[in-house]
Design a protein around this motif. Structure first.
Motif, short mmCIF file in Angstrom:
data_model
loop_
_atom_site.label_atom_id
_atom_site.label_comp_id
_atom_site.label_asym_id
_atom_site.label_seq_id
_atom_site.Cartn_x
_atom_site.Cartn_y
_atom_site.Cartn_z
N SER A 41 0.86 -1.18 0.00
CA SER A 41 0.00 0.00 0.00
C SER A 41 0.89 1.23 0.00
N LEU A 42 0.33 2.36 -0.34
CA LEU A 42 1.11 3.59 -0.35
C LEU A 42 1.67 3.91 1.04
N PRO A 43 0.88 3.80 2.12
CA PRO A 43 1.46 4.06 3.44
C PRO A 43 2.63 3.12 3.77
N LEU A 44 2.52 1.85 3.39
CA LEU A 44 3.61 0.91 3.65
C LEU A 44 4.82 1.24 2.78
N ALA A 45 4.59 1.63 1.55
CA ALA A 45 5.71 2.02 0.68
C ALA A 45 6.44 3.23 1.25
N PHE A 46 5.69 4.18 1.81
CA PHE A 46 6.33 5.33 2.45
C PHE A 46 7.14 4.90 3.67
N ARG A 47 6.63 3.96 4.46
CA ARG A 47 7.37 3.48 5.63
C ARG A 47 8.66 2.79 5.20
N ILE A 48 8.58 2.00 4.13
CA ILE A 48 9.77 1.31 3.61
C ILE A 48 10.80 2.35 3.16
N ALA A 49 10.35 3.34 2.40
CA ALA A 49 11.26 4.37 1.91
C ALA A 49 11.90 5.14 3.06
N GLN A 50 11.11 5.48 4.06
CA GLN A 50 11.64 6.21 5.21
C GLN A 50 12.65 5.36 5.97
N LEU A 51 12.35 4.09 6.16
CA LEU A 51 13.25 3.20 6.88
C LEU A 51 14.60 3.10 6.19
N PHE A 52 14.59 3.03 4.86
CA PHE A 52 15.84 2.91 4.11
C PHE A 52 16.45 4.28 3.75
N GLY A 53 15.74 5.37 4.08
CA GLY A 53 16.26 6.70 3.83
C GLY A 53 16.40 7.03 2.35
N GLN A 54 15.45 6.52 1.55
CA GLN A 54 15.49 6.76 0.11
C GLN A 54 14.11 7.16 -0.38
N PRO A 55 14.04 7.88 -1.50
CA PRO A 55 12.73 8.19 -2.07
C PRO A 55 12.04 6.92 -2.58
N GLU A 57 10.54 6.31 -5.27
CA GLU A 57 10.82 5.97 -6.68
C GLU A 57 12.19 5.33 -6.87
N SER A 58 13.07 5.42 -5.89
CA SER A 58 14.36 4.73 -6.01
C SER A 58 14.26 3.28 -5.54
N ILE A 59 13.16 2.95 -4.84
CA ILE A 59 12.97 1.58 -4.35
C ILE A 59 11.97 0.83 -5.22
N PHE A 60 10.92 1.52 -5.63
CA PHE A 60 9.85 0.89 -6.42
C PHE A 60 9.76 1.51 -7.80
N ALA A 61 9.57 0.67 -8.81
CA ALA A 61 9.41 1.14 -10.18
C ALA A 61 8.31 0.33 -10.86
N PRO A 62 7.58 0.96 -11.77
CA PRO A 62 6.54 0.23 -12.49
C PRO A 62 7.14 -0.95 -13.25
N GLY A 63 6.40 -2.03 -13.29
CA GLY A 63 6.82 -3.22 -14.03
C GLY A 63 5.81 -3.59 -15.07
N GLU A 64 6.03 -4.75 -15.68
CA GLU A 64 5.08 -5.20 -16.70
C GLU A 64 3.78 -5.62 -16.09
#
Length: 64
Positions: A41-55, A57-64
């Motif tokens: 989910s978007l809130p979980l993606a934000f938590r992941i990004a914050q935990l790793f200290g990265q934006p 879009e540097s962790i998740f990218a659209p796929g097929e």
């Protein structure tokens, strides 16, 4: 969606259980995200990004 969660977790020497505890999710959720079976989910993606200290879009990218 493609992601770099496994690589980021590995760089820190964390197990899936370690990451799950830090994110307050199950280890199975971490595994499903890493293998692309589940898009966080978007809130979980934000938590992941914050935990790793990265934006997000540097962790998740659209796929097929």
């Amino acid at each position: 969606m493609h992601n770099h969660v496994r690589e980021l977790r590995g760089e820190r020497g964390w197990s899936q259980a370690d990451l799950a505890t830090r994110l307050d999710v199950s280890r199975q959720t971490v595994n499903a995200i890493e293998t692309g079976k589940y898009d966080p989910s978007l809130p979980l993606a934000f938590r992941i990004a914050q935990l790793f200290g990265q934006p997000i879009e540097s962790i998740f990218a659209p796929g097929e």
